[in-house]
Design a protein around this motif. Sequence first.
Motif, mmCIF file in Angstrom:
data_model
loop_
_atom_site.group_PDB
_atom_site.id
_atom_site.type_symbol
_atom_site.label_atom_id
_atom_site.label_comp_id
_atom_site.label_asym_id
_atom_site.label_seq_id
_atom_site.Cartn_x
_atom_site.Cartn_y
_atom_site.Cartn_z
ATOM 1 N N SER A 270 0.822 -1.204 0.000
ATOM 2 C CA SER A 270 0.000 0.000 0.000
ATOM 3 C C SER A 270 0.861 1.262 0.000
ATOM 4 N N SER A 271 2.119 1.158 0.392
ATOM 5 C CA SER A 271 3.013 2.317 0.314
ATOM 6 C C SER A 271 3.116 2.816 -1.122
ATOM 7 N N ALA A 272 2.922 1.913 -2.074
ATOM 8 C CA ALA A 272 2.974 2.317 -3.485
ATOM 9 C C ALA A 272 1.836 3.292 -3.798
ATOM 10 N N GLY A 273 0.690 3.127 -3.128
ATOM 11 C CA GLY A 273 -0.423 4.054 -3.330
ATOM 12 C C GLY A 273 -0.065 5.451 -2.862
ATOM 13 N N ASN A 274 0.592 5.524 -1.713
ATOM 14 C CA ASN A 274 1.018 6.827 -1.201
ATOM 15 C C ASN A 274 2.109 7.434 -2.074
ATOM 16 N N ALA A 275 3.039 6.598 -2.521
ATOM 17 C CA ALA A 275 4.101 7.100 -3.395
ATOM 18 C C ALA A 275 3.508 7.597 -4.718
ATOM 19 N N GLU B 73 -13.647 9.703 -8.418
ATOM 20 C CA GLU B 73 -12.547 9.203 -9.248
ATOM 21 C C GLU B 73 -11.696 8.247 -8.421
ATOM 22 N N ARG B 74 -11.008 7.351 -9.091
ATOM 23 C CA ARG B 74 -10.121 6.445 -8.391
ATOM 24 C C ARG B 74 -8.990 7.234 -7.733
ATOM 25 N N PHE B 75 -8.645 6.852 -6.507
ATOM 26 C CA PHE B 75 -7.513 7.493 -5.817
ATOM 27 C C PHE B 75 -6.652 6.420 -5.170
ATOM 28 N N TYR B 76 -5.460 6.811 -4.753
ATOM 29 C CA TYR B 76 -4.490 5.814 -4.308
ATOM 30 C C TYR B 76 -3.964 6.046 -2.895
#
Lengths: 391, 203
Positions: A270-275, B73-76
């Motif tokens: 999930s760190s990839a989402g923040n990055a 929208e999609r978010f990460y």
Amino acid sequence: MARIAVTGDDAVALAAKAVNPDVVAAYPITPQTIIVERFADFVADGEVDTEFVTVESEHSAMSACVGASSVGARVFTSTASAGLMLMYEIVFIAASSRTPIVMALANRAISGPINIHGEMTDQMLLRDSGWISLFCEDNQEAHDQTIMAFKIGEHPDVLLPVAVGLDGFILSHAIEGIEKVSREEALRFIGGERKTDLKLDTSKPLSIGLLHLQDYYMEARAQIKDAQDRAKKVILDVFSEWETQTGRKYEPIESYMMEDAEYAFITMGSSAGNARTTVDELRAKGEKVGLIKIRVYRPFWSDRIVELCKNLKGLISVERAHSFGGPGAILSQDIKSALYGSGISPLLAEYTIGLGGRDTLISGYHGMYNRAKKAFEEGKNLPIFWWGVRE
Amino acid sequence: MILLNEKLGVAIPLTVDIIDIRLHGRGGQGVMTSSYLIAEAALVEDKYVHAFPSFGPERSGAPIAAFARISNERFYVKTEIYEPDIVIVQDPTLLGQVDVAAGLKEGGLVIINTDDPSSEEVVKLRESRPDAKYATVDATKIAAEEIGIKQTNTAILGALIKLTSEGVIKLDSIKKAIMARFREEPAKKNINAINRSFAEVEI
């Protein structure tokens, strides 16, 4: 397709339900996951045909999995943190017995001090065990990769157990929308029943898990090494077939905004989402930055990392794990090894973050980037640094 | 962009793509379920969500928080929420003990479950963040009357829906989420509680 609201734990449990494994063995240690709790519901409600073995410890859970897999059963289990630690002896046996067990891990810290919150060190320690090791960025990936794991592990060129890691709490206990895979779709993908010649069968007698002394031990271990090497092609094929069937694209090493990047984050889970969020914000300011996401940690795609780094000035490694006294953290050691001798050597900043569930904010990623970029512009590497630790 | 109920005067400056909601309550009050229900309702509308509790020591009665991020929208992003657009306080006894407005965005919305909108704690909170918009609802009373227990985690969602003019989640969506999560009888009661807090929330 309409997406349904599920936690990461539910996403994995629903994947296991779709696969309908022959055997699940698990123990409710703290910290277990809700994955097996949900799966026990499916068993009780008659929604799966699985034999659910309630054992007396995690050590026994993995032992039961190895036993069941050795007779050709399709086997699933799940644990985390201390539970995996208690399994460890048999974790290695699972790889050497060539039992393609699928194990979901809600990645959590290993005490002490006592802590069960998000961290990846538990699964990172599988590094040298022979297991295939996958990480997930979100609940959809946790759902999909659990199903794909069976096909990867059970492939006759592989026959290795597979771990599927999802960040504890931030995925395992978080609701997101996923496209659910039905049993029909799952079984069409992995095949109806597990088929293997390597099993205990009275009509074709063989032995599994025997003593191998100085005469054969290295050969047996070398076969695991070779299987890990062969797994690369199998993983690429499985990901490709998954894309064909579901439309969802998976790559062992994924890249984002890397085409013209001068700097890049490299991370997992999930760190990839923040990055990725940070990359978007930095790009909006004109920074030439990208992201490399490691989905498959073992086998490790060194050549792909080298290729993605070839035009980079600086690489920023971010991981929720550490190797005390080591030459870097755990992933960052792999990255350095991959680049060594390749002729490609971007400057490197190494960060350990988020141990024991500590949150790293997007502002933290900006901070890590700014600190790294400053060093890169001065032509310097940044040795391993624990981001956000109070002095 | 979500327009707040027009009675609030000006629209909350929610020009962001993602709405960040932070819920405060105590262990055992169903704060996590409340955040999950928001997410489940948002998924009824095919939005993108990430909702989860902040797990500290898991004790009944201890102050806890939960989070819900919602976007079209999609978010990460995958962090806890430190700068919410909306704060929901399920338990009025938290006021004065927990800084519920910590990090609240300029002009953000605070929804408080209380039977006393002019209590010292509410007044103090308003004075500490005069830029914020405030609304109160007696969700405890509503829950007691409609559900039969003082479980406020569903009742308070009616207020959220009303105050955001159904821009975060719609009344119909939360009803569908409730019906999917609960059996018929408790579902009806919880929906009645939501309808009442939708009607009774005071601005």
